[in-house]
Design a protein around this motif. Structure first.
Motif, short mmCIF file in Angstrom:
data_model
loop_
_atom_site.label_atom_id
_atom_site.label_comp_id
_atom_site.label_asym_id
_atom_site.label_seq_id
_atom_site.Cartn_x
_atom_site.Cartn_y
_atom_site.Cartn_z
N THR A 76 0.84 -1.20 0.00
CA THR A 76 0.00 0.00 0.00
C THR A 76 0.88 1.25 0.00
OG1 THR A 76 -0.06 -0.09 2.41
CG2 THR A 76 -1.89 -1.11 1.24
N ALA A 79 -1.94 3.94 3.14
CA ALA A 79 -2.59 3.44 4.35
C ALA A 79 -1.70 3.61 5.58
CB ALA A 79 -2.94 1.96 4.17
N ALA A 83 -3.04 1.27 11.15
CA ALA A 83 -4.29 0.63 10.72
C ALA A 83 -4.01 -0.73 10.09
CB ALA A 83 -5.01 1.53 9.72
N LEU A 84 -2.94 -0.81 9.34
CA LEU A 84 -2.58 -2.10 8.73
C LEU A 84 -2.20 -3.13 9.80
CD1 LEU A 84 -0.48 -0.88 5.64
CD2 LEU A 84 -2.84 -1.74 5.65
N VAL A 87 -5.28 -4.64 10.94
CA VAL A 87 -5.77 -5.61 9.95
C VAL A 87 -5.00 -6.93 10.09
CG1 VAL A 87 -5.90 -6.14 7.49
CG2 VAL A 87 -6.57 -3.88 8.32
N ALA A 123 -11.90 -7.38 9.01
CA ALA A 123 -10.62 -6.67 8.85
C ALA A 123 -10.84 -5.33 8.14
CB ALA A 123 -9.64 -7.54 8.05
N PHE A 124 -11.72 -5.33 7.13
CA PHE A 124 -12.00 -4.09 6.42
C PHE A 124 -12.67 -3.08 7.35
CE2 PHE A 124 -14.85 -1.44 3.79
CZ PHE A 124 -13.88 -0.83 3.00
N PHE A 127 -10.15 -1.70 9.62
CA PHE A 127 -9.28 -0.78 8.87
C PHE A 127 -9.95 0.59 8.75
CE2 PHE A 127 -7.84 1.03 4.79
CZ PHE A 127 -6.49 1.14 5.07
N ARG A 128 -11.25 0.56 8.43
CA ARG A 128 -11.96 1.83 8.31
C ARG A 128 -12.07 2.52 9.68
NH1 ARG A 128 -12.42 3.93 3.47
NH2 ARG A 128 -14.30 5.04 4.12
N ALA A 130 -10.08 2.32 12.01
CA ALA A 130 -8.76 2.78 12.46
C ALA A 130 -8.40 4.16 11.92
CB ALA A 130 -7.70 1.76 12.04
N THR A 131 -9.21 4.68 11.03
CA THR A 131 -8.95 6.06 10.57
C THR A 131 -9.27 7.05 11.68
OG1 THR A 131 -11.16 6.20 9.63
CG2 THR A 131 -9.39 5.51 8.14
N ARG A 136 -8.69 3.61 16.96
CA ARG A 136 -7.48 2.82 16.70
C ARG A 136 -6.75 2.51 18.02
NH1 ARG A 136 -5.17 5.99 12.88
NH2 ARG A 136 -3.77 7.04 14.31
#
Lengths: 262, 287
Positions: A76, A79, A83-84, A87, A123-124, A127-128, A130-131, A136
């Protein structure tokens, strides 16, 4: 906590992105890899013979999580690595939830695909989520807690149990066998393929046998694990085992009808 | 585990929570042969032949405690209990579910013991996991292609699989006993179970057990062939069984312990508690 790894507007994909890996995302992956195994150790504390038996799984899971994090980071551009890390953490922690997911059903490839799809969605979503820095941090802290609490619980139990434990499981008055120490070399192991035992080893290595002992009868003890009593099998489970008991009686057995375990 | 430990120790090994506060593994050596019964028999010159069930990491064969170790059969990759249990939490269970646990049966144990015979009399202890799960027998008592874990079945399926394994294990036991008696009419043979089934709901404390669940769980198979000895039909608690056998072998009167029983729960051994009026409740249950 400031965002240690803000998304870069100029970053490129590739190994250079690995420079953005800081201790925090690594710690999150470590926690997520540890949590399910820590829970396993705590849940099985009473009959887990050796905690070290779990460590290969832990190393493998941590390695998988870190490789996954590195791969996601390199793949990526923008990102956030934090956040990763979440995931990657979701993926490694979910790895140990497949048994719960498949439950009583016999596992098959289709259930694995369904499971992978659900993990992907979770996971998605993470990830969202975690913004949002607060979310997070919360998820990261939760992962750490899930890893640390059972480990502390296990350690506390270990200390407490050791302090309370009676000194020995067996009275010291038990008789000592007359087997010659050299007999330890004579122990015979029969493998599952039915290899012939070298029975003569025992005698030649000095198992002491008194002359009058040879006349004693052989003794066989067969323990059939969880085999219910005849009246319970018949009355509760509908299985009549009276023919089995009758044949034992014919063979000279005394079959006690109402014995019980301690 | 506590039941078998007490059986071979010929005494109640755990009567209070403190006795199990550090877990149950401290008692495994009693099962492996460091017990009053096995030590006494070895002291009399018996060759101790031990066949462990093969399914548990904590229970194996210690060559310092057994003269002969009979290893279970295995037809596939042998995984430790920890590895198998963890693998079953993961997608790897798609692979491990295709492997068989090591297993034994009474016929196998008797045959292997015969091969290890010396001039000394034998004490053969065979801990047969069946009919405890995972369930292993088909309707024709052949081995299933893969054993079935109890957790993989619903209540009716588990009951059916359990009963099938009772039928097949009983048959294999009779086959083993017949061959032993044919070969050795003087042999002393004990066939027992460590506890009963648990289809009634049990709980982590004694208060959560139903009366029916208690009787189901504590009622055991107790069959003894001891030529020349007169054993009473009502023998009560299992802890006295090997005391009776030993007295029979020695030609003495057995020194029996009072009947007692204790409830405990694998996930909560500290909830160990004595069962009041055990003999009355377990020998003559109200139905």
């Amino acid at each position: 906590m400031p965002d240690a790894n803000p998304p870069s507007t100029t970053a490129r994909r590739g190994p250079a992105r690995l420079r953005q890996l800081r201790p925090t995302p690594v710690l999150v992956v470590l926690a997520c890899a540890t949590a399910p195994l820590a829970g396993f150790v705590y849940d099985n504390r009473y009959d887990l013979p050796d905690v070290a038996a779990v460590t290969p799984w832990w190393f493998a899971t941590v390695a998988f999580g870190l490789v996954l994090l590195a791969g996601l980071t390199m793949a990526t551009r923008r990102a956030s690595v934090d956040a990763l890390a979440l995931v990657a953490g979701v993926v490694v922690a979910s790895f140990y939830q497949f048994g719960r997911f498949s439950g009583a059903a016999s596992p098959d490839v289709a259930s694995l695909v369904r499971f992978a799809a659900i993990v992907g969605l979770v996971a998605f979503a993470v990830f969202r989520l975690a913004t949002v820095p607060t979310a997070r941090r919360f998820v990261g802290l939760l992962a750490v807690m899930l890893a640390v609490v059972p480990l502390f619980g296990y350690a506390a139990w270990r200390v407490s149990a050791t302090a309370q434990a009676p000194p020995t499981a067996r009275p010291s008055t038990a008789p000592t066998p007359t087997v010659d120490p050299a007999a330890a070399d004579a122990d015979v192991r029969l493998d599952g393929d039915g290899a012939d035992a070298d029975a003569a080893d025992l005698a030649s290595a000095g198992v002491a046998v008194a002359e009058d002992v040879a006349a004693r009868p052989d003794v066989y003890v067969f323990v059939l694990d969880e085999r219910a009593r005849g009246d319970e099998l018949a009355g509760r489970l509908g299985l009549d085992t009276s023919a089995f008991e009758a044949e034992l009686t014919e063979l000279g057995f005394s079959v006690a009808p109402v014995s019980f375990a301690e | 585990m506590l039941s078998l430990s007490s059986l071979f120790e010929m005494d109640y090994v755990a009567t209070a929570p403190a006795d199990v506060s550090d877990g149950l593994l401290r008692y495994r050596s009693l099962l492996e042969g460091d017990s009053q019964f096995v030590r006494a028999m070895r002291a009399q010159g018996y060759q101790h032949v031990y066949a462990h069930p093969g399914a548990f990491d904590w229970l194996g064969c210690d060559p310092t405690l057994a003269d002969v170790c009979i290893e279970p059969r295995t037809d596939s990759l042998r995984l430790s209990e920890v590895d198998r249990t963890i693998a079953e939490m993961t997608p790897l269970q798609l692979l491990t579910s295709q492997t068989l646990l090591p297993y034994t049966d009474p016929v196998y144990v008797a045959d292997q013991a015969r091969q290890a015979r010396t001039d000394a009399p034998q004490l053969v202890v065979g801990h047969i996991l069946s009919p405890h799960g995972p369930y292993r027998y088909t309707d024709s008592c052949a081995l299933r292609e893969t054993f079935v874990e109890a957790a993989a079945l619903d209540a009716d399926g588990r009951k059916a699989a359990y009963l099938q394994d009772v039928i097949c294990t009983d048959a294999l036991t009779l086959q083993a006993v017949r061959s032993i008696v044919l070969r050795d009419p003087d042999a002393v043979i004990v066939v027992l179970s460590d506890h009963g089934s648990n289809f009634e709901i049990e709980g982590p404390t004694q208060a959560a057990w139903t009366e029916a669940g208690i009787v189901e769980r504590f009622g055991v198979l107790d069959a003894v062939r001891a030529p020349g000895c007169d054993l009473p039909e009502e023998r009560g608690v299992l802890v006295n069984l090997l005391r009776r056998v030993q007295a029979c072998l020695d030609g003495t009167e057995p020194d029996l312990l009072p009947d007692r029983a204790f409830t405990w729960w694998e996930e909560n051994p500290l909830g160990l508690e004595e069962l009041p009026d055990a003999a009355a409740r377990l020998q003559h249950p109200q139905r």
